[in-house]
Design a protein around this motif. Sequence first.
Motif, mmCIF file in Angstrom:
data_model
loop_
_atom_site.group_PDB
_atom_site.id
_atom_site.type_symbol
_atom_site.label_atom_id
_atom_site.label_comp_id
_atom_site.label_asym_id
_atom_site.label_seq_id
_atom_site.Cartn_x
_atom_site.Cartn_y
_atom_site.Cartn_z
ATOM 1 N N VAL A 50 0.857 -1.184 0.000
ATOM 2 C CA VAL A 50 0.000 0.000 0.000
ATOM 3 C C VAL A 50 0.895 1.236 0.000
ATOM 4 C CG1 VAL A 50 -1.750 1.282 1.292
ATOM 5 C CG2 VAL A 50 -1.798 -1.217 1.267
ATOM 6 N N PHE A 51 0.641 2.153 -0.941
ATOM 7 C CA PHE A 51 1.418 3.388 -1.035
ATOM 8 C C PHE A 51 0.812 4.442 -0.121
ATOM 9 C CE2 PHE A 51 2.033 7.591 -2.992
ATOM 10 C CZ PHE A 51 3.405 7.659 -2.911
ATOM 11 N N ASN A 52 1.662 5.121 0.646
ATOM 12 C CA ASN A 52 1.218 6.186 1.540
ATOM 13 C C ASN A 52 1.746 7.515 0.998
ATOM 14 O OD1 ASN A 52 0.445 7.829 3.610
ATOM 15 N ND2 ASN A 52 1.552 6.725 5.201
ATOM 16 N N PRO A 53 0.871 8.398 0.503
ATOM 17 C CA PRO A 53 1.344 9.672 -0.064
ATOM 18 C C PRO A 53 1.878 10.649 0.990
ATOM 19 C CG PRO A 53 -1.049 9.581 -0.079
ATOM 20 C CD PRO A 53 -0.566 8.226 0.364
ATOM 21 N N GLU A 54 1.751 10.347 2.264
ATOM 22 C CA GLU A 54 2.256 11.216 3.336
ATOM 23 C C GLU A 54 3.777 11.375 3.275
ATOM 24 O OE1 GLU A 54 1.091 13.147 6.004
ATOM 25 O OE2 GLU A 54 -0.654 13.047 4.690
ATOM 26 N N ILE A 55 4.446 10.488 2.582
ATOM 27 C CA ILE A 55 5.905 10.578 2.493
ATOM 28 C C ILE A 55 6.329 11.810 1.685
ATOM 29 C CG2 ILE A 55 6.223 9.185 0.411
ATOM 30 C CD1 ILE A 55 8.589 7.859 1.972
ATOM 31 N N ASN A 57 4.819 14.897 1.839
ATOM 32 C CA ASN A 57 4.214 16.133 2.325
ATOM 33 C C ASN A 57 5.266 17.226 2.509
ATOM 34 O OD1 ASN A 57 5.482 15.526 4.713
ATOM 35 N ND2 ASN A 57 3.621 15.149 5.875
ATOM 36 N N PHE A 58 4.809 18.449 2.760
ATOM 37 C CA PHE A 58 5.674 19.627 2.854
ATOM 38 C C PHE A 58 6.753 19.471 3.922
ATOM 39 C CE2 PHE A 58 6.580 23.675 4.952
ATOM 40 C CZ PHE A 58 7.100 24.392 3.898
ATOM 41 N N ARG A 59 6.383 18.912 5.048
ATOM 42 C CA ARG A 59 7.323 18.804 6.166
ATOM 43 C C ARG A 59 8.538 17.948 5.812
ATOM 44 N NH1 ARG A 59 6.648 15.224 11.444
ATOM 45 N NH2 ARG A 59 6.061 13.855 9.777
ATOM 46 N N ARG A 60 8.328 16.838 5.139
ATOM 47 C CA ARG A 60 9.435 15.924 4.828
ATOM 48 C C ARG A 60 10.237 16.333 3.594
ATOM 49 N NH1 ARG A 60 5.254 12.588 6.497
ATOM 50 N NH2 ARG A 60 5.718 11.637 8.512
ATOM 51 N N ILE A 61 9.605 17.013 2.653
ATOM 52 C CA ILE A 61 10.267 17.345 1.384
ATOM 53 C C ILE A 61 10.905 18.730 1.408
ATOM 54 C CG2 ILE A 61 9.869 17.708 -1.088
ATOM 55 C CD1 ILE A 61 9.860 14.812 -0.268
ATOM 56 N N ARG A 62 10.300 19.689 2.058
ATOM 57 C CA ARG A 62 10.792 21.069 2.037
ATOM 58 C C ARG A 62 11.345 21.537 3.380
ATOM 59 N NH1 ARG A 62 10.640 21.820 -3.278
ATOM 60 N NH2 ARG A 62 8.588 21.731 -4.181
ATOM 61 N N LEU A 63 10.563 21.407 4.437
ATOM 62 C CA LEU A 63 10.912 21.969 5.737
ATOM 63 C C LEU A 63 12.110 21.268 6.375
ATOM 64 C CD1 LEU A 63 10.151 23.997 7.953
ATOM 65 C CD2 LEU A 63 8.685 22.225 8.928
#
Length: 89
Positions: A50-55, A57-63
């Motif tokens: 199951v793929f979780n798109p939360e990976i 999100n802004f916090r993990r990719i930018r912040l």
Amino acid sequence: MSKSKHQKDVVAQQSFVFGKKNYTFMAIGMAVIALGFILMAGGGSDDPNVFNPEIYNFRRIRLAPAIVLLGFGIEVYAILLNPDQKKKS
């Protein structure tokens, strides 16, 4: 005997490479870097099918990466900081 006393004097005169101010900024930089990596963690899925798109999100990719880079900048500042420099009046 005077040689051993001289060696003790040399050992007593040795000090740390950086000053207290440098080590304080280094500790702050390490804490900021750790915070960035903590913010980067998570977002995975319990089920590998199951793929979780939360990976993505802004916090993990930018912040979180920006905070890690800020921490590295603080570390560079701590290394280059001259603790003996007097303030201009």
